[in-house]
Design an enzyme around this catalytic site. Structure first.
Site, PDB file in Angstrom:
ATOM      1  N   GLU A   7       0.819  -1.222   0.000  1.00 59.72           N
ATOM      2  CA  GLU A   7       0.000   0.000   0.000  1.00 59.72           C
ATOM      3  C   GLU A   7       0.845   1.262   0.000  1.00 59.72           C
ATOM      4  O   GLU A   7       0.475   2.270  -0.558  1.00 59.72           O
ATOM      5  CB  GLU A   7      -0.937  -0.004   1.221  1.00 59.72           C
ATOM      6  CG  GLU A   7      -1.872   1.188   1.235  1.00 59.72           C
ATOM      7  CD  GLU A   7      -3.252   0.862   1.784  1.00 59.72           C
ATOM      8  OE1 GLU A   7      -3.685  -0.301   1.665  1.00 59.72           O
ATOM      9  OE2 GLU A   7      -3.896   1.767   2.314  1.00 59.72           O
ATOM     10  N   ASP A 105      -3.337  -2.945   2.572  1.00 55.09           N
ATOM     11  CA  ASP A 105      -3.918  -3.100   3.907  1.00 55.09           C
ATOM     12  C   ASP A 105      -5.159  -3.995   3.844  1.00 55.09           C
ATOM     13  O   ASP A 105      -5.858  -4.050   2.841  1.00 55.09           O
ATOM     14  CB  ASP A 105      -4.304  -1.740   4.487  1.00 55.09           C
ATOM     15  CG  ASP A 105      -3.070  -0.929   4.861  1.00 55.09           C
ATOM     16  OD1 ASP A 105      -1.970  -1.518   4.905  1.00 55.09           O
ATOM     17  OD2 ASP A 105      -3.215   0.281   5.093  1.00 55.09           O
ATOM     18  N   TYR A 311      -2.427  -3.528  12.733  1.00 55.19           N
ATOM     19  CA  TYR A 311      -3.190  -2.568  11.943  1.00 55.19           C
ATOM     20  C   TYR A 311      -4.178  -1.808  12.828  1.00 55.19           C
ATOM     21  O   TYR A 311      -4.983  -2.417  13.538  1.00 55.19           O
ATOM     22  CB  TYR A 311      -3.941  -3.322  10.844  1.00 55.19           C
ATOM     23  CG  TYR A 311      -4.475  -2.422   9.775  1.00 55.19           C
ATOM     24  CD1 TYR A 311      -3.608  -1.598   9.051  1.00 55.19           C
ATOM     25  CD2 TYR A 311      -5.832  -2.380   9.479  1.00 55.19           C
ATOM     26  CE1 TYR A 311      -4.094  -0.765   8.071  1.00 55.19           C
ATOM     27  CE2 TYR A 311      -6.324  -1.535   8.490  1.00 55.19           C
ATOM     28  CZ  TYR A 311      -5.441  -0.733   7.796  1.00 55.19           C
ATOM     29  OH  TYR A 311      -5.917   0.098   6.822  1.00 55.19           O
TER      30      TYR A 311
END
Ligand SMILES: [Zn+2]
Ligand SMILES: [Zn+2]
Length: 942
Positions: A7, A105, A311
């Site tokens: 990403e 992600d 995350y």
């Protein structure tokens, strides 16, 4: 080659480092974009979205009659690359790849970014294998597992993201455009409206209205102080709040010693360890440490990218069984929190705590690897510590409190005191961020008598509801289903940057409130959370493949059309309503001249100024720089002296330009020009200010009578002041004209500013076009102009300056053009050229030219060249033809230079004649020598 698409660049590098298992990583740069290679594998990072959706061509003109705001609802959209270099590198690599793994992600947004990459790849390589790796932390364990268990891209999840993107664009663009046009606001001043933004702003506005409508109520509270073993103890009356003062007073008066203990209740209370962090609870906890929502998310994302935490965008508050909690504990044992980790390991609770929300996408936020303050910096480390300690707390035992409640009676009035003591601190050992405080009471026995030290009757008021803090607002948004874990903090930041809300805690601005109140009245579905909640459930259906993206978008379009039915019917009312409510945001205070209200006015074509509400009766105004230098807005600073709000010029991407108090600014910037009036002195300057006269122009415009009266001057003195002011004004006008002239012609170059050249010229005394037209070329070069520039500027200055002069003298514009084209640029040339010559050069009739010559020569107070009688003209021509080398053609040329006979040729300056006639100087000198020789011979002959 196996291409891995991450990403962001930083995650591409981390993935290469981890999957490379110690192999050498080769970094290559292609047009500034890095790739990381080891063996047959290459990683490349995107920059989040590398394409964006926009309307197809034709919709950019806001005022188009064809493409109305409503037409944006059904407008076609296209995807446009926003990161061209990354897109072209990705496609270049894709052509050579045998396998491509999307490693963006792991959430809706990441899936959509992955799908965008997928489409870019498919466009150039339709056959390559494309798979997807999903991981929640950039750690060796997670990545190894993810890359050995790759799956397909989840197109349903990506479609949900795409639907949201399209709907947001359609709602935002059409409504923003409609409201802005209705309120006649454009440029930097548009009124944005959005699907999530507007209901969020509504909450803030509603809270503000509740605060305003709140009527405080008085109440009374009764308490007393007693003492036991040297310790002061406060006990409260068991009645709680008294709403009537007499009752409270009565209870107060009846409270008499002794204070007798009537009951002692002791017990224990379980204090549960906190549940794991999801995004919202993390933001709330970070806010207690002083981090704004946006800042907390930015730091958390950084920590994630670097493999320190998992995350941070997650709705999950339950650790999945697959999460290796022991492994994490072991990993972070090497961090500065070793002692706490070991305590947790030794006191581990049987099952970790769990929150109410369990989802399958990400685990709750947890640490992923050890970090030190030195490695990541103070702020990041405080956040890291919060995540580590929260994780430890979720694995630690509950705490246990011993509670104590004592009942007293005094003169028939009941009082109570409570205490709490932490007997088993449990998770508090590792998590010091909670607010629980101990209150330890001494031992009491029923029947015990105690002294009363003091009885206090407090008068209090009920408080209005509190304004929202950012983290509280994020919690509210979550409860109402507004936005997502990834967008909530961005929506709030947008409301701030749009100047809809301000301050901490948040309060709405005048504009924010005007927009919401107007929308509520005319199309309240835009301000209510219902529609957005519906969309969220539709998105869920897309994710589960129960509905298509197209279907959901179509429904949203229908909804928006219904809103537009209401809006368009009320366009005029809405526009006037918002304009009326927001006019106040431009008010600066009282007019110093008439007591009316002065306000910032924005006109068409970027012009802006400060004017008075009593115009035209009151002509007070203050000029402001053009809006291209910054849009003028009011700030909250108020000038102590003038009691006016300050003005600030704001421009996107530039630092704001503070004008400050408009009147201080006006006085300051006119000080110099007022001082140029010859009769100006301190006393007069003070008188002028006291009469609220601020500019030279105002003096010049006054009548002698009013000025004499206002300044207490004689009529003559006033008259003189007005004339002086007029000439200063002219001078100022000429100066600004000269500055403009130079600025238009000086090409900006590195290391040289036109301002600097203008300053140097000013020092040389060149401030007006007349000075510039007559300036010495060497001086201009010294001021920093190049040779070519000097030549061009000098020539143009002459044309401009003399052109103006000739115009003033009365030469009509059409004729002026002809003179200038023929090189007749200097008025002097009218007086030293024969009329016939001017006629020939310009092609105008003799009568016309003669009229102009008379005008110019009268103005310059110089005699015109006399018209030569035909006979003498013939005689002169004959004389000249007698000189060797002079032909008819040359006589023509000479006449242009004013040479009509040998006498005038002999007395003329050879260089001047050469310049005006175009004949070489040497030739002229030859002719002159020949005439002289002839003359000398004639003399000898005599
Ligand atoms: Zn006024
Ligand atoms: Zn001021």
């Amino acid at each position: 080659m196996h291409l891995i698409v991450a990403e962001k660049n930083i995650s591409a590098r981390r993935i290469a480092e981890i999957l490379g298992h110690g192999k050498r990583i080769v970094e290559n740069k292609d047009a500034g974009v890095s790739t990381y290679s080891f063996g047959e594998t290459t990683t490349v990072g995107l920059r989040g979205h590398v394409v964006e959706i926009d309307f197809v061509e034709g919709y950019s003109n806001w005022r188009s009659a064809e493409y109305t705001p409503r037409s944006l609802i059904d407008a076609k959209t296209i995807k446009i690359p926003t990161e061209k270099k990354i897109v072209s590198l990705l496609q270049k690599l894709a052509k050579k790849a045998e396998r491509i793994t999307i490693a963006t992600d792991f959430d809706t947004e990441g899936e959509l970014i992955g799908k965008e990459a997928y489409e870019l790849v498919r466009a150039v390589n339709p056959k390559v294998i494309i798979d997807r790796a999903r991981f929640s932390a950039i750690t060796s364990q997670e990545l190894t597992h993810a890359f050995s268990h790759t799956t397909d891209l989840d197109f349903a999840l990506a479609a949900a993201g795409e639907a949201r993107q399209s709907i947001d664009l359609m709602w935002g663009a059409s409504l923003t455009r409609f409201i802005s046009l209705a309120a006649r606001r454009g440029g930097q001043n548009i009124l944005s409206v959005g699907r999530v933004q507007s209901p969020t702003l509504t909450m803030i506005v509603d809270r503000e209205k509740a605060i305003e409508a709140f009527v405080p109520e008085k109440y009374w509270q009764l308490s007393l102080d007693t003492e036991k073993s040297g310790e002061l103890i406060e006990a409260r009356h068991t009645h709680g709040r008294f709403h009537e003062k007499p009752a409270a007073q009565l209870a107060h008066d009846r409270t008499k010693a002794p204070l007798v203990v009537t009951d002692v209740k002791s017990g224990t209370k379980q204090d549960r360890a906190p549940s794991p962090f999801d995004t919202t609870s993390y933001i709330v906890a970070a806010a207690h440490l002083g981090f704004s929502a946006a800042n907390a998310m930015r730091i958390a994302e950084d920590l994630y990218m670097n493999g320190y935490i998992s995350y941070p965008r997650t709705d999950n508050t339950v650790y999945p069984p697959s999460l290796n909690l022991d492994g994490i504990l072991k990993d972070i044992r090497n961090s500065p929190f070793k002692k706490d980790v070991e305590w947790t390991m030794a006191n581990r609770r049987a099952v970790p705590t769990r929150g109410k929300k369990s989802s399958t996408d990400h685990p709750p936020i947890h640490p992923a690897g050890p970090a030190t303050r030195e490695a990541i910096g103070d702020d990041a480390f405080r956040i890291y510590e919060l995540v580590v300690r929260r994780f430890l707390a979720t694995l630690s035992p509950d705490a246990l409190w011993k509670t104590l409640k004592i009942l007293f009676v005094a003169g028939g009035e009941e009082y109570t005191a409570t205490g709490g003591q932490l007997i088993e601190p449990g998770w508090h050992v590792v998590y010091p961020f909670s607010e629980a405080k101990e209150r330890i009471l001494p031992e009491f026995v029923v029947g015990e008598r105690l002294p009363i030290k003091k009885v206090t009757l407090d008068e209090k008021e009920t408080q209005p509801p509190a304004r929202f803090t950012q983290s509280k607002l994020i919690q509210m948004m979550e409860e109402l289903g507004l936005g997502t874990k990834s967008t909530r903090h961005e929506v709030i930041a947008k409301l701030v940057s749009r100047k809809y809300v301000e301050g901490t805690p948040l309060r709405p601005t005048l504009v924010g409130r005007a927009v919401i109140e107007s929308l509520e009245q005319h199309a309240d579905m835009i301000t209510k959370p219902d529609m957005t909640q519906t969309l969220e459930s539709h998105m869920q259906q897309i994710k589960e493949s129960n509905r298509t993206r197209e279907d959901v978008i179509k429904e949203s379009q229908k909804m928006l059309h219904r809103a537009f039915d209401q809006l368009e019917a009320n366009e005029l009312v809405i526009g006037e309503d918002i304009r009326g409510r927001t006019a106040e945001e431009m008010n600066l205070g009282k007019c110093p001249v008439c007591g009316g209200t002065i306000a910032i006015k924005h006109m068409r074509g970027n012009s802006q100024f400060i004017g008075c509400s009593q115009y035209p009766t009151c002509g007070f105004n203050i000029g402001l720089p053009n809006a291209q230098w910054g849009f003028a807005v009011r700030t909250d600073d108020i000038c102590e002296k003038h009691k006016l709000n300050s003005v600030r010029l704001v421009r996107k991407g530039a630092r704001p330009w503070d004008i400050g108090c408009p009147l201080c600014h006006q006085i300051g910037s006119n000080k110099e020009s007022l001082a140029e009036i010859p009769s100006m002195n301190e006393k007069l300057a003070a008188k002028i200010l006291a009469q609220h006269i601020y500019t030279v122009a105002e003096i010049a415009r006054s009548t002698p009578e009013t000025l004499a009266k206002r300044l207490d001057l004689s009529l003559d003195a006033a008259q003189k002041l007005i004339i002086d002011a007029g000439s200063v004004l002219d001078k100022l006008r000429r100066r600004s004209e000269c500055r403009k002239f130079m600025r238009e012609r000086l090409v900006p170059r590195k290391g040289r500013s036109s301002a600097k050249i203008l300053t140097t010229l000013k020092e040389m005394g060149i401030t007006e076009l007349s000075g510039l037209a007559h300036a010495d070329a060497a001086m201009l070069k010294k001021a920093g102009m190049s040779d070519a520039e000097t030549e061009q500027i000098l020539a143009e200055a002459k044309i401009t300056y003399y052109g103006q002069k000739l115009k003033e003298i009365g030469i009509p514009a059409v004729s002026l053009k002809k003179y200038l084209a023929a090189g007749i640029t200097d008025p002097e040339m009218f007086c030293n050229r024969p009329t016939a010559t001017l006629c020939k050069l310009t092609g105008m009739s003799e009568a016309t030219v003669q009229r102009h010559v008379d005008l110019v020569c009268t103005f310059l107070n110089k005699p015109a060249v006399k018209k030569i009688p035909k006979a003498s003209a013939q005689k002169g021509k004959k004389e000249l033809l007698a000189i060797k080398g002079i032909t008819d053609a040359l006589i023509e040329k000479l006449s242009v230079a004013g040479i009509t006979n040998i006498a005038s040729l002999l007395s003329a300056d050879a260089e001047t004649v050469a310049r005006n006639s175009g004949i070489a100087t040497g030739k002229i000198k030859e002719f002159q020598a020949a005439i002289q020789k002839k003359k000398d011979t004639a003399v000898i002959q005599i």
